[in-house]
Design a protein around this motif. Structure first.
Motif, PDB file in Angstrom:
ATOM      1  N   GLY B 209      63.791   3.659  42.483  1.00 58.58           N
ATOM      2  CA  GLY B 209      62.331   3.678  42.602  1.00 58.58           C
ATOM      3  C   GLY B 209      61.735   2.303  42.320  1.00 58.58           C
ATOM      4  O   GLY B 209      60.788   1.864  42.994  1.00 58.58           O
ATOM      5  N   ALA B 210      62.298   1.591  41.316  1.00 57.29           N
ATOM      6  CA  ALA B 210      61.802   0.254  40.983  1.00 57.29           C
ATOM      7  C   ALA B 210      61.907  -0.671  42.193  1.00 57.29           C
ATOM      8  O   ALA B 210      61.018  -1.484  42.450  1.00 57.29           O
ATOM      9  CB  ALA B 210      62.606  -0.308  39.810  1.00 57.29           C
ATOM     10  N   TYR B 211      62.981  -0.516  42.955  1.00 52.12           N
ATOM     11  CA  TYR B 211      63.149  -1.354  44.147  1.00 52.12           C
ATOM     12  C   TYR B 211      62.000  -1.125  45.129  1.00 52.12           C
ATOM     13  O   TYR B 211      61.481  -2.061  45.730  1.00 52.12           O
ATOM     14  CB  TYR B 211      64.485  -1.017  44.809  1.00 52.12           C
ATOM     15  N   LEU B 212      61.607   0.157  45.253  1.00 54.94           N
ATOM     16  CA  LEU B 212      60.515   0.477  46.181  1.00 54.94           C
ATOM     17  C   LEU B 212      59.234  -0.262  45.802  1.00 54.94           C
ATOM     18  O   LEU B 212      58.594  -0.897  46.639  1.00 54.94           O
ATOM     19  CB  LEU B 212      60.237   1.977  46.185  1.00 54.94           C
ATOM     20  N   SER B 213      58.861  -0.173  44.521  1.00 50.44           N
ATOM     21  CA  SER B 213      57.558  -0.731  44.148  1.00 50.44           C
ATOM     22  C   SER B 213      57.631  -2.227  43.886  1.00 50.44           C
ATOM     23  O   SER B 213      56.636  -2.924  43.999  1.00 50.44           O
ATOM     24  CB  SER B 213      56.999   0.003  42.925  1.00 50.44           C
ATOM     25  N   LEU B 214      58.807  -2.742  43.529  1.00 52.70           N
ATOM     26  CA  LEU B 214      58.881  -4.162  43.160  1.00 52.70           C
ATOM     27  C   LEU B 214      59.480  -5.046  44.252  1.00 52.70           C
ATOM     28  O   LEU B 214      59.551  -6.260  44.100  1.00 52.70           O
ATOM     29  CB  LEU B 214      59.701  -4.331  41.874  1.00 52.70           C
ATOM     30  N   TYR B 215      59.966  -4.463  45.350  1.00 46.66           N
ATOM     31  CA  TYR B 215      60.474  -5.340  46.400  1.00 46.66           C
ATOM     32  C   TYR B 215      60.066  -4.886  47.791  1.00 46.66           C
ATOM     33  O   TYR B 215      59.392  -5.608  48.514  1.00 46.66           O
ATOM     34  CB  TYR B 215      61.998  -5.455  46.314  1.00 46.66           C
ATOM     35  N   SER B 225      57.077   6.809  48.432  1.00 43.51           N
ATOM     36  CA  SER B 225      58.352   7.398  48.850  1.00 43.51           C
ATOM     37  C   SER B 225      58.115   8.292  50.049  1.00 43.51           C
ATOM     38  O   SER B 225      57.160   9.049  50.091  1.00 43.51           O
ATOM     39  CB  SER B 225      58.945   8.235  47.712  1.00 43.51           C
ATOM     40  N   SER B 226      58.995   8.163  51.021  1.00 46.38           N
ATOM     41  CA  SER B 226      58.900   9.094  52.144  1.00 46.38           C
ATOM     42  C   SER B 226      60.086  10.055  52.082  1.00 46.38           C
ATOM     43  O   SER B 226      60.831  10.217  53.025  1.00 46.38           O
ATOM     44  CB  SER B 226      58.881   8.334  53.459  1.00 46.38           C
ATOM     45  N   GLY B 227      60.271  10.616  50.914  1.00 45.52           N
ATOM     46  CA  GLY B 227      61.335  11.612  50.781  1.00 45.52           C
ATOM     47  C   GLY B 227      62.724  11.027  50.571  1.00 45.52           C
ATOM     48  O   GLY B 227      63.724  11.720  50.734  1.00 45.52           O
ATOM     49  N   GLN B 228      62.799   9.739  50.172  1.00 44.28           N
ATOM     50  CA  GLN B 228      64.125   9.132  49.960  1.00 44.28           C
ATOM     51  C   GLN B 228      64.959   9.918  48.959  1.00 44.28           C
ATOM     52  O   GLN B 228      66.162  10.059  49.119  1.00 44.28           O
ATOM     53  CB  GLN B 228      63.993   7.697  49.450  1.00 44.28           C
ATOM     54  N   GLY B 229      64.290  10.396  47.923  1.00 50.60           N
ATOM     55  CA  GLY B 229      65.013  11.104  46.869  1.00 50.60           C
ATOM     56  C   GLY B 229      65.675  12.361  47.388  1.00 50.60           C
ATOM     57  O   GLY B 229      66.782  12.702  46.977  1.00 50.60           O
ATOM     58  N   LEU B 230      64.989  13.046  48.310  1.00 47.91           N
ATOM     59  CA  LEU B 230      65.578  14.275  48.862  1.00 47.91           C
ATOM     60  C   LEU B 230      66.663  13.956  49.879  1.00 47.91           C
ATOM     61  O   LEU B 230      67.712  14.593  49.911  1.00 47.91           O
ATOM     62  CB  LEU B 230      64.489  15.110  49.524  1.00 47.91           C
ATOM     63  N   MET B 231      66.379  12.937  50.735  1.00 46.24           N
ATOM     64  CA  MET B 231      67.369  12.596  51.761  1.00 46.24           C
ATOM     65  C   MET B 231      68.668  12.134  51.110  1.00 46.24           C
ATOM     66  O   MET B 231      69.754  12.381  51.622  1.00 46.24           O
ATOM     67  CB  MET B 231      66.852  11.477  52.665  1.00 46.24           C
ATOM     68  N   ALA B 232      68.545  11.462  49.952  1.00 41.57           N
ATOM     69  CA  ALA B 232      69.743  10.963  49.280  1.00 41.57           C
ATOM     70  C   ALA B 232      70.662  12.110  48.884  1.00 41.57           C
ATOM     71  O   ALA B 232      71.886  11.977  48.905  1.00 41.57           O
ATOM     72  CB  ALA B 232      69.360  10.150  48.052  1.00 41.57           C
ATOM     73  N   VAL B 233      70.067  13.267  48.549  1.00 36.75           N
ATOM     74  CA  VAL B 233      70.899  14.417  48.197  1.00 36.75           C
ATOM     75  C   VAL B 233      71.727  14.849  49.411  1.00 36.75           C
ATOM     76  O   VAL B 233      72.923  15.129  49.309  1.00 36.75           O
ATOM     77  CB  VAL B 233      70.012  15.583  47.697  1.00 36.75           C
ATOM     78  N   ALA B 234      71.070  14.827  50.581  1.00 29.21           N
ATOM     79  CA  ALA B 234      71.798  15.152  51.809  1.00 29.21           C
ATOM     80  C   ALA B 234      72.872  14.106  52.087  1.00 29.21           C
ATOM     81  O   ALA B 234      73.985  14.430  52.516  1.00 29.21           O
ATOM     82  CB  ALA B 234      70.833  15.241  52.981  1.00 29.21           C
ATOM     83  N   LEU B 235      72.545  12.840  51.819  1.00 23.72           N
ATOM     84  CA  LEU B 235      73.519  11.766  52.033  1.00 23.72           C
ATOM     85  C   LEU B 235      74.790  12.016  51.230  1.00 23.72           C
ATOM     86  O   LEU B 235      75.892  11.821  51.721  1.00 23.72           O
ATOM     87  CB  LEU B 235      72.939  10.418  51.595  1.00 23.72           C
TER      88      LEU B 235
END
Lengths: 509, 308
Positions: B209-215, B225-235
């Motif tokens: 998450g820090a990468y999202l807001s700080l870079y 976030s566009s659902g990265q946290g959920l997609m990562a579970v599928a990954l």
């Protein structure tokens, strides 16, 4: 290397008593297992064998009683204390981790594991250790890929690797072929004779006890009911100690098969995917006549379960035919009803019951939606269900607190009786049974076998799948062996030999 | 900045750059989830952890002026969320998936609540290393401007892959994930191991998450976030719980996600919105192609509630 090899230890319990609330699971039991002996612990389910062993291994804290190891009194407060003293246990269900290799399983179960594992060093040490072992095993294969016999050997090796000199084996051969059982117990027996190991084996199988053990102890309802040297005791005497004077249902004598008996179940070129989807089962040709029991032997995992699921309609088939009385059979409710097909799958609570529904409802599953003349009804009568079930509960001696208790609250034997009551009531032309007596006690086993034999004598065609070869030999008219998804061997009961069947089960042909 | 026209070459180049840029949060979240799932539990709350991590990183970076302190704050926040999930799940009859969904909503909600004052101010970015200075082409330079977190993520993937087989902790996590009975027989407490594994998984998600807001995108908004946290579970599932697989899957996913903007940048004006859906369609296709109605998921930890 943490292994201290050799030097068996002797273990004794004195007045071991264990109470759970008002219930006494173990009542003043003293047993003596001298160093280097092979001791068998016999008893029915619920006789207190596991309780005794769990007290010895530190899983339970006995209400009273002492433990002696090598003649010295010890306090065992936890399994850790037990292992420090060199006491180990091999469970009935494997405690190996399936997705780890044998070597990984051995190393991680050690008391002290380095933070980073140097596999080269470990492998050399393991190879040296294995050289001293009587078993040869592939250690670089995932445990999931090992055969049951190999897993059992690995369990025992693990205990030895951990430096245990006193092993409790909990029904060690229940998942092995007769050949594997002979081999494993023979090797363990050799180690006790050499003075490397002391063994306490929980078992149901008299022939194993006679062949391998030195002494026995028998428990019944938490009490010690007999002990002695195996060489002085007959099977009949051991059985008497185990079950006391309760009546045992006698098996009906086998009615002579009619030579012109009709073929009830016919299976031709049946193909279906197995659980992994990687292999398939393939039943080329099987016929079961009315008035005979056809037994299917095999080590679990060779496709029997899938075959049963196809016959039960739980698994799709890729091809082939299943015919009952010449009609194609797809296991729908209507077909099963019209052709009088009945099914008793293994683990009945899971596969044949709705665990949280009542005993009465479960018993009425086959009949609740038809009236007495077999016509579908539009209103279900709770009263009719109750009275129907009450009659069956009475007739099949199902012990239940009430008809409206959930069936899951019944003991295993009574669940099986309830399912038998449902399946064996009314006309039965074809009965498909799988492992009906697994985990049940003596009297329940005898009664269930007697019921199956009665159904056969009444003219039903019975297909019996079982992992218990003794059961098949007792009941079947013909025995077939299933191995790797196919029926590989057939023998009439008169010519059946345990040796040959075992070899076919292991796939050695 | 002068733009050189490199024609259609811009598409694969932009996808490479995009893969590196977009994939980083996926790498961290999926590695974290891989650790948690290998221990036998599913934490669906990582979406919430990710958003909360993004907010706390941004807030701390704004207040202290140091992106690294922001990163640390995100890690600690993630750790707390993970431990909370692990702690609740140790109670009997608690479903880890339901708790995960609850924590997902809780995390995002809490982040919006605390994050309101930080939408305006701007925070310092995490540093990036320009690997593209050998080239004169600005697109190449842009694509090869690699953030340190991406490199750390790559190294972490390799390390985890090694650690699952060669360290005590790695083996213990696998034991607990595959057979709780075996773990108990060894004297391990599955709940403790899972608590810690979920905690570490949460910390990694917070860092993602820090990468999202700080870079990248580099600011705190409620739609970060566009659902990265959920997609990562599928990954994690289609990477078969293998850390190296997670890394590759995250790259693939990031590359697919960059397809839409890349096409737009070379002048495709019609239908590029469709390509914004590429990662999701790709996930669906891979999931369908690798699934089977009759076969159990290969490599799945035996204790996972979806496979048990």
């Amino acid at each position: 290397m943490s292994v201290t090899h050799g030097k068996a230890i002797g273990v004794e319990t004195i007045g071991m008593t264990m109470r759970f609330g008002a219930f006494t699971a173990l009542d003043d039991v003293s047993i003596k297992v001298p160093a280097g002996s092979f001791h068998a612990l016999l008893g029915e389910n619920g006789a207190g064998k596991s309780t005794l062993v769990k007290c010895m291994m530190g899983f339970y804290h006995p209400t009273s009683g002492d433990m002696l190891v090598d003649g010295r009194e010890v306090a065992i407060a936890s399994p850790k204390d037990a292992s420090a003293l060199g006491l180990g246990m091999v469970y009935q269900h494997f405690t190996l981790v399936p997705s780890l290799t044998g070597a990984e399983n051995l190393v991680i179960s050690r008391e002290k594991v380095p933070g980073v594992i140097d596999w080269r060093k470990e492998r050399t040490a393991l190879a040296q250790f294995m050289e001293r072992m009587p078993f040869k095993l592939p250690l670089d294969v995932k445990v999931a890929e090992l055969a049951a016999g190999e897993k059992q050997k690995l369990e025992i090796i693990k205990q030895l690797y951990l430096g245990r000199n006193f092993l409790v084996l909990d029904e060690p051969t229940s998942v092995l072929t007769p050949g594997e059982a002979q081999e494993v117990l023979g090797l363990v027996r050799g180690m006790t004779k050499a003075g490397d190991l002391t063994v306490l084996m929980i078992s149901h199988k008299f022939h194993e006890v006679t062949a391998f053990a030195d002494d026995i102890t028998v428990l019944r309802k938490g009490r010690l009911t007999g002990t002695g040297k195996v060489s002085d005791l007959s099977h009949r005497e051991m059985a008497a100690m185990m079950i006391g004077d309760q009546p045992i249902a006698a098996l009906d004598s086998r009615a002579e098969p009619k030579p012109d008996a009709e073929i009830v179940l016919e299976v031709k070129a049946l193909k279906a995917p197995d659980r992994t989807g990687l292999k398939s089962i393939d039943i080329a040709d099987l016929g079961v006549h009315s008035g005979e029991i056809v037994g299917i032997a095999g080590i679990s995992g060779n496709g029997q379960k899938e075959f049963l699921e196809v016959l039960a309609g739980q698994r799709p088939r890729n091809g082939g035919e299943v015919m009952v009385r010449g009609t194609a059979y797809a296991a729908t409710r209507a077909e099963a009803r019209a052709l009088n097909v009945r099914l008793i799958p293994e683990e009945p609570l899971k596969n044949a019951c709705a665990p949280r529904m009542t005993v009465a409802e479960n018993i009425a599953f086959r009949t609740f939606d038809v009236d007495s003349s077999g016509k579908p009804v539009s209103w279900i009568s709770a009263g009719a269900i109750k009275s129907f079930s009450a009659r069956l509960v009475e007739q099949f001696k199902v012990k239940t607190a009430s008809l409206s208790s959930p069936i899951a609250s019944l003991s295993g034997g009574n669940v099986q009786r309830a399912v038998l009551a449902r399946e064996l009531t009314g006309e039965v032309d074809l009965l498909i049974v799988s492992n009906p007596c697994f985990g049940l006690d003596f009297s329940a086993v005898a009664e269930i076998r007697a019921r199956i034999m009665k159904a056969r004598n009444a003219g039903a065609a019975v297909l019996l799948m079982s992992e218990d070869l003794d059961e098949l030999l007792e009941l079947s008219d013909r025995i077939l062996v299933m191995s790797d998804g196919a029926l590989v061997y057939e023998t009439p009961i008169a010519q059946a030999s345990v040796q040959t069947i075992g070899e076919h089960m292991a796939g050695h042909h | 900045m002068e733009t050189t026209d490199i024609g259609l070459w811009g598409v694969p180049l932009a996808m490479l750059g995009g893969a590196i840029r977009v994939s980083t949060p996926f790498i961290f979240v999926s590695l974290g989830e891989a650790i948690t799932e290998r221990s036998g539990r599913i934490n669906l709350g990582l979406e919430g952890t990710l958003v909360f991590g993004a907010m706390s990183a941004y807030a701390v970076a704004v207040m202290t002026g140091s992106p690294w302190l922001g990163l640390a704050a995100a890690g600690v926040a993630g750790l707390c969320f993970g431990l909370f999930h692990g702690w609740i799940c140790k109670f009997p009859k608690v479903n880890d998936i339901a708790i995960g969904i609850a924590l997902m909503l809780f995390g995002t909600g809490l982040a919006f609540f605390f994050g309101k004052p930080f939408i305006q101010p701007s925070a310092p970015d995490l540093p990036a290393i320009p690997f593209g200075t050998w080239s004169d082409i600005p697109q190449v330079q842009a694509a090869l401007n690699v953030n340190v977190l991406f490199l750390i993520g790559a190294a972490l993937a390799v390390f985890l892959w090694w650690a699952f087989r060669n360290t005590r902790i790695g083996l213990i996590v696998r034991v607990v994930g595959d057979s709780a009975d075996a773990a108990r027989a060894m004297g391990l407490n599955p709940n403790t191991v899972r608590l810690l594994a979920t905690g570490v998984g949460g910390a990694l998600a917070g860092i993602g998450g820090a990468y999202l807001s700080l870079y990248y995108p580099g600011s705190w908004t409620e739609r970060i976030s566009s659902g990265q946290g959920l997609m990562a579970v599928a990954l994690v599932i289609f990477a078969r719980w293998n850390p190296l697989g997670c890394f590759a899957a995250a790259l693939l996913f990031g590359g697919a996600g960059a397809l839409g903007p890349a096409l737009q940048s070379v002048g495709v004006t019609q239908g590029y919105y469709l390509f914004y859906a590429a990662p999701y369609i790709l996930t669906l296709i891979i999931m369908i192609a690798t699934s089977s109605p009759s076969r159990a998921l290969a490599g799945a930890p035996g204790e996972l509630s979806i496979t048990r």
